[in-house]
Design a protein around this motif. Structure first.
Motif, PDB file in Angstrom:
ATOM      1  N   ARG A 127      44.089  20.208  22.330  1.00  0.00           N
ATOM      2  CA  ARG A 127      45.439  19.334  22.658  1.00  0.00           C
ATOM      3  C   ARG A 127      46.761  20.134  22.916  1.00  0.00           C
ATOM      4  N   MET A 128      46.676  21.191  22.007  1.00  0.00           N
ATOM      5  CA  MET A 128      48.232  21.904  22.042  1.00  0.00           C
ATOM      6  C   MET A 128      48.365  22.846  23.321  1.00  0.00           C
ATOM      7  N   GLU A 129      46.998  23.406  23.494  1.00  0.00           N
ATOM      8  CA  GLU A 129      46.765  24.116  24.740  1.00  0.00           C
ATOM      9  C   GLU A 129      47.167  23.519  26.022  1.00  0.00           C
ATOM     10  N   LEU A 130      46.429  22.177  26.198  1.00  0.00           N
ATOM     11  CA  LEU A 130      46.714  21.001  27.087  1.00  0.00           C
ATOM     12  C   LEU A 130      48.235  20.638  27.315  1.00  0.00           C
ATOM     13  N   GLN A 131      49.043  20.579  26.365  1.00  0.00           N
ATOM     14  CA  GLN A 131      50.422  20.184  26.233  1.00  0.00           C
ATOM     15  C   GLN A 131      51.235  21.542  26.497  1.00  0.00           C
ATOM     16  N   ALA A 132      50.779  22.620  26.286  1.00  0.00           N
ATOM     17  CA  ALA A 132      51.563  23.793  26.759  1.00  0.00           C
ATOM     18  C   ALA A 132      51.238  23.977  28.176  1.00  0.00           C
ATOM     19  N   GLU A 133      50.272  23.764  28.900  1.00  0.00           N
ATOM     20  CA  GLU A 133      49.715  24.016  30.099  1.00  0.00           C
ATOM     21  C   GLU A 133      50.600  22.872  30.754  1.00  0.00           C
ATOM     22  N   ILE A 134      50.710  21.679  30.469  1.00  0.00           N
ATOM     23  CA  ILE A 134      51.400  20.381  31.197  1.00  0.00           C
ATOM     24  C   ILE A 134      52.837  20.884  31.086  1.00  0.00           C
ATOM     25  N   LEU A 135      53.289  21.234  30.220  1.00  0.00           N
ATOM     26  CA  LEU A 135      54.853  21.971  30.114  1.00  0.00           C
ATOM     27  C   LEU A 135      54.890  22.877  31.124  1.00  0.00           C
ATOM     28  N   LYS A 136      54.096  23.477  31.688  1.00  0.00           N
ATOM     29  CA  LYS A 136      54.235  24.689  32.556  1.00  0.00           C
ATOM     30  C   LYS A 136      54.169  24.166  34.136  1.00  0.00           C
ATOM     31  N   LEU A 137      53.657  23.042  34.082  1.00  0.00           N
ATOM     32  CA  LEU A 137      53.459  22.322  35.547  1.00  0.00           C
ATOM     33  C   LEU A 137      54.968  22.149  36.186  1.00  0.00           C
ATOM     34  N   PRO A 138      54.872  22.273  37.311  1.00  0.00           N
ATOM     35  CA  PRO A 138      56.409  21.761  38.158  1.00  0.00           C
ATOM     36  C   PRO A 138      56.474  20.332  37.613  1.00  0.00           C
ATOM     37  N   GLU A 139      57.803  20.118  37.324  1.00  0.00           N
ATOM     38  CA  GLU A 139      58.276  18.842  36.869  1.00  0.00           C
ATOM     39  C   GLU A 139      57.631  17.644  37.713  1.00  0.00           C
ATOM     40  N   LYS A 140      57.435  17.519  38.965  1.00  0.00           N
ATOM     41  CA  LYS A 140      57.110  16.512  39.761  1.00  0.00           C
ATOM     42  C   LYS A 140      55.739  16.207  39.409  1.00  0.00           C
ATOM     43  N   TYR A 141      54.798  17.142  39.078  1.00  0.00           N
ATOM     44  CA  TYR A 141      53.412  16.926  38.691  1.00  0.00           C
ATOM     45  C   TYR A 141      53.250  16.650  37.433  1.00  0.00           C
ATOM     46  N   ARG A 142      54.311  17.216  36.417  1.00  0.00           N
ATOM     47  CA  ARG A 142      54.179  17.135  35.000  1.00  0.00           C
ATOM     48  C   ARG A 142      54.466  15.508  34.619  1.00  0.00           C
ATOM     49  N   THR A 143      55.647  15.098  35.516  1.00  0.00           N
ATOM     50  CA  THR A 143      55.994  13.756  35.315  1.00  0.00           C
ATOM     51  C   THR A 143      54.664  12.658  35.662  1.00  0.00           C
ATOM     52  N   ALA A 144      54.025  12.969  36.892  1.00  0.00           N
ATOM     53  CA  ALA A 144      53.088  11.948  37.180  1.00  0.00           C
ATOM     54  C   ALA A 144      51.897  12.022  36.137  1.00  0.00           C
ATOM     55  N   ILE A 145      51.515  13.328  35.625  1.00  0.00           N
ATOM     56  CA  ILE A 145      50.553  13.381  34.812  1.00  0.00           C
ATOM     57  C   ILE A 145      50.709  12.609  33.496  1.00  0.00           C
ATOM     58  N   LEU A 146      52.061  12.701  32.966  1.00  0.00           N
ATOM     59  CA  LEU A 146      52.403  12.144  31.930  1.00  0.00           C
ATOM     60  C   LEU A 146      52.398  10.567  31.700  1.00  0.00           C
ATOM     61  N   LEU A 147      52.865  10.081  32.834  1.00  0.00           N
ATOM     62  CA  LEU A 147      53.120   8.749  32.913  1.00  0.00           C
ATOM     63  C   LEU A 147      51.673   8.188  33.036  1.00  0.00           C
ATOM     64  N   LYS A 148      50.812   8.872  33.864  1.00  0.00           N
ATOM     65  CA  LYS A 148      49.439   8.104  34.133  1.00  0.00           C
ATOM     66  C   LYS A 148      48.340   8.257  32.856  1.00  0.00           C
ATOM     67  N   TYR A 149      48.366   9.515  32.122  1.00  0.00           N
ATOM     68  CA  TYR A 149      47.547   9.754  31.199  1.00  0.00           C
ATOM     69  C   TYR A 149      47.999   9.572  29.683  1.00  0.00           C
ATOM     70  N   MET A 150      49.422   9.741  29.514  1.00  0.00           N
ATOM     71  CA  MET A 150      49.764   9.513  28.382  1.00  0.00           C
ATOM     72  C   MET A 150      50.479   8.305  27.761  1.00  0.00           C
ATOM     73  N   GLU A 151      51.167   7.784  29.243  1.00  0.00           N
ATOM     74  CA  GLU A 151      51.846   6.191  28.817  1.00  0.00           C
ATOM     75  C   GLU A 151      50.998   5.207  29.754  1.00  0.00           C
ATOM     76  N   ASP A 152      49.758   5.723  30.154  1.00  0.00           N
ATOM     77  CA  ASP A 152      48.766   4.713  30.552  1.00  0.00           C
ATOM     78  C   ASP A 152      49.550   3.684  31.541  1.00  0.00           C
ATOM     79  N   MET A 153      50.170   4.183  32.498  1.00  0.00           N
ATOM     80  CA  MET A 153      50.875   3.561  33.519  1.00  0.00           C
ATOM     81  C   MET A 153      50.118   3.178  34.769  1.00  0.00           C
ATOM     82  N   SER A 154      50.086   2.339  35.292  1.00  0.00           N
ATOM     83  CA  SER A 154      49.378   2.067  36.889  1.00  0.00           C
ATOM     84  C   SER A 154      49.945   3.069  37.805  1.00  0.00           C
ATOM     85  N   LEU A 155      49.551   3.168  38.959  1.00  0.00           N
ATOM     86  CA  LEU A 155      50.004   4.177  40.056  1.00  0.00           C
ATOM     87  C   LEU A 155      51.220   3.298  40.499  1.00  0.00           C
TER      88      LEU A 155
END
Length: 191
Positions: A127-155
């Protein structure tokens, strides 16, 4: 729940500050978690969450009810995080050696209250490795990934929160996942 929130927003617009405290209580954990996942820093996340609630309160008259209040609030928080990340370049790495230690890194400095079984430790490291890699993503991808998978928001909710079309949301999620997949495939090959 939406009716309760709409009622609270209406009360706030009519000058009831106590109603806003209720709104903060409902969303404080989710907004903090979003900010923390986007920045990777607890103190920054606290500041950004607080600022998001302050901005929402100051601009409550601009909220028109076209979207869910939570989506509007997430959009404010997301924009604040993106602005902060744009202004700040990464100044640390969890893999970097901690000064004054014999090769210890930030991972080794994370405390645990009790010993955990090996499987739990391995899962935690993943999980920490995944979090670290998510932080390395460009912000536009990071934001979309976090909202989808961490906040469980719809498209649709992500589209509204990020102010981009749904197909763009899908593309960003796909590209973010592909980037993460590529990193983890390379890691698996090198082990």
């Amino acid at each position: 729940m939406d009716a309760l929130i709409a009622n609270m927003v209406s009360q706030v617009k009519n000058g009831d500050r106590d109603a806003y405290e209720g709104i903060v209580d409902l969303f404080k954990d989710k907004i903090f978690q979003l900010c923390y996942r986007m920045t990777g820093n607890r103190h920054e996340a606290e500041d950004l969450a607080q600022e998001a609630f302050l901005r929402a309160y100051m601009n409550i008259e601009k909220y028109n009810g076209e979207y869910k209040f939570s989506t509007w609030l997430f959009r404010i928080a997301t924009n604040l995080c993106i602005d902060r990340l744009r202004k700040k370049k990464p100044d640390y790495s969890l893999d970097a050696e901690v000064p004054g230690t014999d090769g210890a890194n930030m991972y080794s400095q994370l405390s645990s209250k009790e010993p955990l079984p090996e499987e739990t430790i391995t899962e935690s490291e993943k999980r920490m490795e995944l979090q670290a890699e998510i932080l390395k993503l460009p912000e536009k991808y990071r934001t979309a990934i976090l909202l989808k998978y961490m906040e469980d928001m719809s498209l649709e909710e992500i589209s509204q929160a990020m102010d981009i079309p749904v197909p763009t949301v899908k593309t960003r999620i796909h590209r973010g996942r592909e980037a993460l997949k590529k990193v983890f495939q390379q890691t698996a090959v090198s082990k």
